[in-house]
Design an enzyme around this catalytic site. Sequence first.
Site, PDB file in Angstrom:
ATOM      1  CB  CYS A 132      -0.980   8.988  -0.231  1.00  0.00           C
ATOM      2  SG  CYS A 132      -0.024  10.447   0.153  1.00  0.00           S
ATOM      3  CE  LYS A 156      -0.854   0.236   5.034  1.00  0.00           C
ATOM      4  NZ  LYS A 156      -0.246   1.530   5.310  1.00  0.00           N
ATOM      5  CG  ASP A 157       3.649   2.235   2.706  1.00  0.00           C
ATOM      6  OD1 ASP A 157       2.580   2.837   2.888  1.00  0.00           O
ATOM      7  OD2 ASP A 157       4.316   1.718   3.621  1.00  0.00           O
ATOM      8  NE  ARG A 177      -7.588   3.182   3.308  1.00  0.00           N
ATOM      9  CZ  ARG A 177      -7.832   2.509   4.420  1.00  0.00           C
ATOM     10  NH1 ARG A 177      -9.062   2.091   4.689  1.00  0.00           N
ATOM     11  NH2 ARG A 177      -6.871   2.248   5.289  1.00  0.00           N
ATOM     12  NE  ARG A 178      -6.215   3.082   8.194  1.00  0.00           N
ATOM     13  CZ  ARG A 178      -4.930   2.785   8.253  1.00  0.00           C
ATOM     14  NH1 ARG A 178      -4.050   3.719   8.601  1.00  0.00           N
ATOM     15  NH2 ARG A 178      -4.508   1.561   7.978  1.00  0.00           N
ATOM     16  NE  ARG A 220       3.501  10.724   8.066  1.00  0.00           N
ATOM     17  CZ  ARG A 220       4.539  11.276   7.456  1.00  0.00           C
ATOM     18  NH1 ARG A 220       4.499  12.559   7.118  1.00  0.00           N
ATOM     19  NH2 ARG A 220       5.614  10.574   7.171  1.00  0.00           N
ATOM     20  N   GLY A 221       4.287   8.943  11.686  1.00  0.00           N
ATOM     21  CA  GLY A 221       5.278   8.152  12.396  1.00  0.00           C
ATOM     22  C   GLY A 221       5.091   6.673  12.128  1.00  0.00           C
ATOM     23  NE  ARG A 232       1.473   5.971  11.720  1.00  0.00           N
ATOM     24  CZ  ARG A 232       0.910   5.919  10.532  1.00  0.00           C
ATOM     25  NH1 ARG A 232      -0.329   5.489  10.401  1.00  0.00           N
ATOM     26  NH2 ARG A 232       1.582   6.283   9.452  1.00  0.00           N
TER      27      ARG A 232
END
Length: 307
Positions: free
Chosen positions: A245, A86-87, A134-135, A152-153, A158
């Site tokens: 993204c 997904k990245d 998206r989330r 982020r992170g 997180r």
Amino acid sequence: MTFQAPSLPPIVIATRESRLALWQAEHVQALLQARGHAVSLLGMTTLGDQILDRSLSKVGGKGLFVKELETALHDGRADIAVHSLKDVPMELPEGFALACVMEREDPHDAFVSPRYASLQDLPTGAVVGTSSLRRQVLLQALRPDLNIQPLRGNLDTRLRKLDEGQYDAIVLAAAGLKRLNLHERIRMIFAPTEMLPAAGQGALGIEVRSDRQDLIAALAPLAHQPTWLRVTAERTVSRCLGGSCSMPLAAHAVLEGQQLRLDAAWGDPEQHTALVRTSASANVSTLAEADALGQAVAAQLRAGGAG
């Protein structure tokens, strides 16, 4: 005279240095070693790991997590790069190829909170952290009364921010938590009808230089064709709609026999338009057929107002 099989060439894996990225690289390392390869890791810090004060959509997208790894492949310092799929940008740079997609872990999103058992239990105005547009749009559709804040992170960072009380809850990929044996942090797994996953979520992809046919052959036994068909359809939807993204897009495919069902959703982070959802199914046995299904679903989203 004893015959000795020729030794296989050594393989160097370029990887980010987060705990999850290292788990993924070490997983591939173990599989290749079991097949007789000598495998070492080249740990790297990417620009995406360094820039933590701004959202990915504002600083160049998820490609920031793979650029330095691709440079190592190009320069010959590494042979393969292991990515969370997904990245990986939907279009790879010229000279690079996705040589292998491995069997998928749980593709769904997880609700993580020290105090609340589910999204429904959160009080009005609760702060929920996510770095994903998206989330964000899917959470807004489920609970417009929540306060969605950027997060982020890497995964450990997180979780630390959550434990420090900066958020009431956060949403993470279930796959990462499970791979690091953090199952106990998961309070609930979202059903796809609630939080449709990102394209490629839960799957690992291995990138090589496209001229390295030797590596493509060596990686072939690690590939999982059902997963590859699913993520091809998902990633095609994203590619057709812009593939970045900054695109608040979800796409998730399920394969039963040869029947591939692809669900997709697009939302507006500013909430000026309603969430657009669509789905389609087709008999799929090749990557080209999976790609065609993805194109059809992307066209349906555009017809509904996405993009």
